[in-house]
Motif scaffolding. Structure first.
Motif: not given
Length: 425
Positions: A1-17, A180-187
């Protein structure tokens, strides 16, 4: 899945909380007799931000992958927020301040670091994929604001503005994001065994060396002063607008009936202003961008001071529009500025330090001072029997004081902060 889309969903959920309760919590607290304590619920975000983002940033820099730290923090934040919601429902109209405040504090203690951590996860993933963060991140971050708006509307339309149900929505979303955060690229954890480290370096405390740079120290000082403004309208705009309901001519206005939806126009403004950041930063530099943000706060508070939800609703609308400039042109630009000015070995720590100064010391002190001002002009007169137009007049005096403060900080920043020569577009 495109990394930009994955990060977009991450940001959506982060601030929805966050959006589920941040602008409406004050109305719930006022309704259960805790109006004079609203400032503590908002300032505690500042207290925990003094140390928690920096500590979690150090953990992510030195010992545990950033996406895993993000997941852990959201899991704990979600559980405590759900507990606060359940207690609020159980206690009904007379919750105990100590119990409710303690559960809420434990939740935000783990939530506040997730903002800086989500930025670090995004910056790391984008850079690894070969993207320019200044250009690529703002269009991703804008979806965080969309998430904030969506949960504001859900809470409003579901009739949860005056109930602890808003915390239940937030807690459940936080648990989902933990998974969902566990599916993010490893830092990558920055480890360098080739040289002996001091204890401060091993702990990641070298991020505090930023204060040895006069320009960076000045920026951080003003970050704290500007942070005074961050939670004032989040905590008090909703109770202020709904207070017009005590005046007959405003009781049926849209703003009084749906304050959260009206306030959400502020976040809609954010979605547009975020996209302007790359142009303004490259053309004008960080100093002028922060000055624009400060003037935005002057107008944000000033329009509240003179508007109303009836014939003066257009002033409220202008206040919502300028909020995007006031918030984004500092918070997002400041984060990008810190990211560009620091070495990647202390990046998460530096972002945590920035959060500490803005949402930590700044928001903590600013919210408590704001509470004292509002108690003097609003809640003390209410306790003495003042109602209707007298209460509204007290609110308007408070907004005028806050606008004057933002103007003074803007003047000082213009005089004292030295910017590098801006790059040409």
């Amino acid at each position: 899945m495109n990394i930009k889309f994955r990060l977009t969903l991450l940001n959506f959920l982060e601030f929805a909380v966050w959006g589920a309760y941040l602008t409406s919590m004050g109305t719930y607290l006022a309704g259960v007799g805790l109006g004079s304590h609203i400032g503590w619920f908002y300032s505690v975000q500042g207290i925990v931000s003094i140390f928690m983002p920096a500590l979690m940033g150090i953990l992510a820099d030195r010992w545990m992958e950033g996406q895993r730290v993000l997941s852990l923090c959201h899991a704990l934040a979600g559980l405590f927020m759900i507990a606060a919601s359940l207690y609020g429902y159980q206690a009904g109209p007379t919750p105990d301040f100590g119990t409710l405040f303690s559960l809420y504090t434990l939740s935000v203690a783990f939530f506040m670091p997730t903002i800086a951590l989500s930025y670090s996860v995004a910056y790391s993933a984008l850079e690894r994929a070969g993207y320019d963060t200044v250009k690529a991140f703002p269009p991703i971050r804008v979806w965080g604001t969309v998430g904030f708006i969506v949960t504001m509307w859900i809470v409003d339309l579901c009739g949860l503005q005056q109930t602890p149900g808003q915390w239940m929505v937030s807690g459940c979303l936080s648990l989902g994001l933990a998974a969902y955060a566990l599916t993010m690229p490893r830092m990558e954890i920055k480890k360098d065994e080739s040289q002996q480290k001091t204890l401060a370096e091993a702990l990641g405390l070298n991020a505090f060396r930023l204060f040895l740079n006069p320009r960076m120290a000045m920026f951080m000082a003003f970050a704290m002063l500007l942070g005074f403004c961050l939670q004032i309208s989040n905590g008090y705009a909703n109770p202020f607008i709904t207070s017009f309901g005590e005046i007959a001519e405003y009781q049926t206005t849209f703003g009084v009936q749906h304050a959260n939806i009206l306030i959400s126009l502020s976040q809609m403004s954010e979605t547009l202003c975020i996209l302007l950041i790359p142009f303004f930063l490259s053309r004008f530099g960080i100093k002028k961008v922060v000055l624009i943000a400060l003037l935005g706060w002057v107008l944000r508070f000033g329009f509240f001071a003179v508007g109303n939800p009836g014939s003066g609703v257009w002033l409220f609308l202008l206040s919502m529009i300028v909020y995007g400039v006031a918030f984004d042109f500092f918070n997002i630009s400041g984060s990008l500025f810190i990211n560009q000015e620091t070495d990647d070995s202390i990046r998460s720590s530096a972002q945590g330090l920035f959060m500490m100064m803005t949402n930590g010391l700044g928001a903590f002190i600013g919210t408590l001072v704001a509470q004292a001002v509002i108690n003097h002009y609003v809640f003390t007169p209410q306790a003495a029997g003042a109602t209707g137009s007298d209460v509204v007049a007290g609110w308007q005096t408070c907004w005028a004081i806050f606008a004057a403060y933002a103007f003074v900080v803007a003047v000082l920043f213009a005089i004292l902060f030295r910017d590098k020569k801006p790059a040409t577009a």
